[in-house]
Design a protein around this motif. Structure first.
Motif, mmCIF file in Angstrom:
data_model
loop_
_atom_site.group_PDB
_atom_site.id
_atom_site.type_symbol
_atom_site.label_atom_id
_atom_site.label_comp_id
_atom_site.label_asym_id
_atom_site.label_seq_id
_atom_site.Cartn_x
_atom_site.Cartn_y
_atom_site.Cartn_z
ATOM 1 N N VAL A 161 0.869 -1.170 0.000
ATOM 2 C CA VAL A 161 0.000 0.000 0.000
ATOM 3 C C VAL A 161 0.909 1.223 0.000
ATOM 4 O O VAL A 161 1.703 1.419 0.926
ATOM 5 N N PHE A 162 0.809 2.017 -1.049
ATOM 6 C CA PHE A 162 1.649 3.198 -1.180
ATOM 7 C C PHE A 162 0.852 4.407 -0.730
ATOM 8 O O PHE A 162 -0.268 4.631 -1.195
ATOM 9 N N LYS A 163 1.450 5.170 0.200
ATOM 10 C CA LYS A 163 0.762 6.302 0.804
ATOM 11 C C LYS A 163 1.623 7.554 0.732
ATOM 12 O O LYS A 163 2.850 7.479 0.643
ATOM 13 N N VAL A 164 0.930 8.690 0.818
ATOM 14 C CA VAL A 164 1.599 9.976 0.999
ATOM 15 C C VAL A 164 0.865 10.651 2.155
ATOM 16 O O VAL A 164 -0.361 10.753 2.132
ATOM 17 N N GLU A 165 1.615 11.029 3.173
ATOM 18 C CA GLU A 165 1.026 11.638 4.367
ATOM 19 C C GLU A 165 -0.111 10.787 4.934
ATOM 20 O O GLU A 165 -1.137 11.300 5.362
ATOM 21 N N GLY A 166 0.065 9.472 4.917
ATOM 22 C CA GLY A 166 -0.917 8.563 5.479
ATOM 23 C C GLY A 166 -2.129 8.285 4.610
ATOM 24 O O GLY A 166 -3.019 7.540 5.000
ATOM 25 N N LYS A 167 -2.179 8.864 3.412
ATOM 26 C CA LYS A 167 -3.311 8.677 2.493
ATOM 27 C C LYS A 167 -2.887 7.773 1.342
ATOM 28 O O LYS A 167 -1.851 7.990 0.710
ATOM 29 N N VAL A 168 -3.711 6.784 1.024
ATOM 30 C CA VAL A 168 -3.399 5.788 -0.006
ATOM 31 C C VAL A 168 -3.532 6.376 -1.411
ATOM 32 O O VAL A 168 -4.529 7.020 -1.726
ATOM 33 N N PHE A 169 -2.508 6.129 -2.248
ATOM 34 C CA PHE A 169 -2.627 6.489 -3.657
ATOM 35 C C PHE A 169 -2.455 5.284 -4.584
ATOM 36 O O PHE A 169 -2.774 5.362 -5.765
ATOM 37 N N ALA A 170 -1.992 4.145 -4.054
ATOM 38 C CA ALA A 170 -1.843 2.946 -4.886
ATOM 39 C C ALA A 170 -1.797 1.703 -4.005
ATOM 40 O O ALA A 170 -1.260 1.743 -2.897
ATOM 41 N N LEU A 171 -2.365 0.607 -4.531
ATOM 42 C CA LEU A 171 -2.319 -0.699 -3.864
ATOM 43 C C LEU A 171 -1.988 -1.746 -4.908
ATOM 44 O O LEU A 171 -2.509 -1.699 -6.021
ATOM 45 N N THR A 172 -1.134 -2.705 -4.529
ATOM 46 C CA THR A 172 -0.779 -3.769 -5.460
ATOM 47 C C THR A 172 -0.211 -4.977 -4.725
ATOM 48 O O THR A 172 0.345 -4.829 -3.633
ATOM 49 N N ASP A 173 -0.355 -6.128 -5.319
ATOM 50 C CA ASP A 173 0.345 -7.334 -4.877
ATOM 51 C C ASP A 173 1.471 -7.512 -5.885
ATOM 52 O O ASP A 173 1.244 -7.963 -7.019
ATOM 53 N N LEU A 174 2.683 -7.143 -5.490
ATOM 54 C CA LEU A 174 3.813 -7.150 -6.417
ATOM 55 C C LEU A 174 4.204 -8.551 -6.881
ATOM 56 O O LEU A 174 4.911 -8.697 -7.868
#
Length: 117
Positions: free
Chosen positions: A28-41
């Motif tokens: 789960v990729f976040k900026v300032e605690g807010k999600v901008f992307a999710l993936t199962d790499l």
């Protein structure tokens, strides 16, 4: 784009962080605690869920069969993208748009600190 390139690109944004709040597989990729992307790499095929303007989300889904409403997310605001069929440049633009949408919702002082007025 392969999984490591995808991960590196998501982490290249100012203030971006990777977390695993759901399970060890879901980045789960976040900026300032807010999600901008999710993936199962480790998934095959590799997919990524990205935030999107609602009108743009509909347009993208109509134009690209590899872009569908967000899996287990608010389908109005999220798309799930199968990575392989998209040109890397287009995928990078979608990820950057998702990041920018999230940053736009942050307080002005935070946006300036992230160098995204």
């Amino acid at each position: 784009m392969d999984a490591e390139s995808l991960r590196a690109f998501c982490l290249s944004f100012n203030g971006a962080a990777e977390e695993f709040p759901f399970n060890p597989e879901t980045s789960v990729f976040k900026v300032e605690g807010k999600v901008f992307a999710l993936t199962d790499l480790g998934a095959d095929p590799l997919k990524i869920s990205l935030k999107c303007d609602p009108d743009e989300a509909v347009r993208l889904r109509a134009a690209h069969p590899e872009i569908v409403p967000g899996w287990h997310l608010n389908k109005r605001h999220w798309n799930t993208v199968t990575v392989a069929p998209l040109p890397p440049r287009h995928l990078r633009e979608l990820i950057e748009d998702s990041y920018d949408l999230v940053v736009a919702g942050l307080p002005r002082a935070v946006r300036l600190r992230l160098d995204r007025p």
